[in-house]
Enzyme design. Sequence first.
Site, PDB file in Angstrom:
ATOM      1  N   CYS A 266       0.816  -1.229   0.000  1.00 57.52           N
ATOM      2  CA  CYS A 266       0.000   0.000   0.000  1.00 57.52           C
ATOM      3  C   CYS A 266       0.845   1.273   0.000  1.00 57.52           C
ATOM      4  O   CYS A 266       0.647   2.165  -0.830  1.00 57.52           O
ATOM      5  CB  CYS A 266      -0.985  -0.017   1.165  1.00 57.52           C
ATOM      6  SG  CYS A 266      -0.239   0.109   2.810  1.00 57.52           S
ATOM      7  N   HIS A 314      -2.517   1.323   6.782  1.00 58.64           N
ATOM      8  CA  HIS A 314      -2.922   1.205   5.378  1.00 58.64           C
ATOM      9  C   HIS A 314      -3.119   2.599   4.794  1.00 58.64           C
ATOM     10  O   HIS A 314      -3.557   3.523   5.487  1.00 58.64           O
ATOM     11  CB  HIS A 314      -4.215   0.401   5.246  1.00 58.64           C
ATOM     12  CG  HIS A 314      -4.506   0.005   3.824  1.00 58.64           C
ATOM     13  ND1 HIS A 314      -3.867  -1.035   3.199  1.00 58.64           N
ATOM     14  CD2 HIS A 314      -5.350   0.540   2.899  1.00 58.64           C
ATOM     15  CE1 HIS A 314      -4.309  -1.139   1.955  1.00 58.64           C
ATOM     16  NE2 HIS A 314      -5.203  -0.196   1.748  1.00 58.64           N
ATOM     17  N   HIS A 326      -5.887   1.863  -4.224  1.00 58.88           N
ATOM     18  CA  HIS A 326      -4.974   1.332  -3.210  1.00 58.88           C
ATOM     19  C   HIS A 326      -4.576  -0.094  -3.564  1.00 58.88           C
ATOM     20  O   HIS A 326      -5.173  -0.732  -4.431  1.00 58.88           O
ATOM     21  CB  HIS A 326      -5.615   1.387  -1.821  1.00 58.88           C
ATOM     22  CG  HIS A 326      -6.721   0.391  -1.602  1.00 58.88           C
ATOM     23  ND1 HIS A 326      -6.894  -0.281  -0.414  1.00 58.88           N
ATOM     24  CD2 HIS A 326      -7.719  -0.056  -2.421  1.00 58.88           C
ATOM     25  CE1 HIS A 326      -7.934  -1.092  -0.510  1.00 58.88           C
ATOM     26  NE2 HIS A 326      -8.456  -0.971  -1.706  1.00 58.88           N
TER      27      HIS A 326
END
Length: 351
Positions: A266, A314, A326
Amino acid sequence: MAAHRKPRQRSVGGNTARTAATIALAGAATATGFDGTAHAEPNLTPAQVKAKVDKLYQEAEVATEKYNGAKEKADAAEERLKTLRDEAARKTDKLNSARDALGSMAAAQYREGGLDPSLQLALSSDPDHYLDSAEFVDRAGTRQAASVASVREQLREIEQLRGAAHIELASLKSRQAELKRHKKTITAKLDAARRLLSQLPPEDRATDTQHASRGSSTGTTRDTLTPTTGNAPAPNSRASAAVSYAYSKLGSPYVWGATGPDAFDCSGLTQAAYRSAGISLPRTTYAQIDAGRRVSRSELQPGDLVFFYSAISHVGIYIGNGQMIHAPNPTAPVRIAPIDEMPFAGATRVV
């Protein structure tokens, strides 16, 4: 005495097949040990298994970000160590040249009638010990004193460099050990998630996790968003370039620790996106959130970095209309998803 009859066993079939599969899932979930308990868990539905898998992926991502941070520090320590060693080598060459000059001076003195005792000591196997002698300075001439003083200073500098290199080497070894620990944690979490997923019926395995199913339920596809604006105007050319890069990477696989160009985790994706726009971001989510100006959820614009979970584990890049791009987890490629699919933790405007 009345005979005891064994109870009749029911066959597993028809409508009871899913019950048997659920019991198997429960056993598999218990076998992973991700809750740290040895007792049997209650029967798990596919949705509950997916929830546990999601939790494992989130825990793996926390460990991944720690791995990324440790690797960044290990790489920096390795670079510093290389610089120190290179500098020590250069100074050693310079020192050798200075000692050669002293040797020439000594040879000239010897031809003229004897070698000055001070030069004998300077050219000895332990010149540093000799250079600490005040008697030497008194006996040496002005030129000799300056030359030997230079040698002494170079020796001290080299020793300092060697000491600094020793410290960096110890730091590097510590970071490398930390990398191994985080890698072991990540691998264990991902293996546990894979074992759980393997127990699901094929029709339930088709949608990788609740993240994927939520993202796909929005109906958002590559064709419904423009590469640079995501149906909303980007505030400037750099933000637009970062969004465009992220958009061009849709479908790329998730690989923990990867920063592109063909695979990402990520924070690796967001770092690469802004690198393409000429902006250097830190490697980890918990550093990236402090890399710009914090903005509220209501202020979000395309190009903003959006962060999730209390541990800031994240990150995605906002593209407008409540959507982000993402890299979700190992079961899902880089994709478009709503920002409300995970617990929102904050946002940063890089440019």
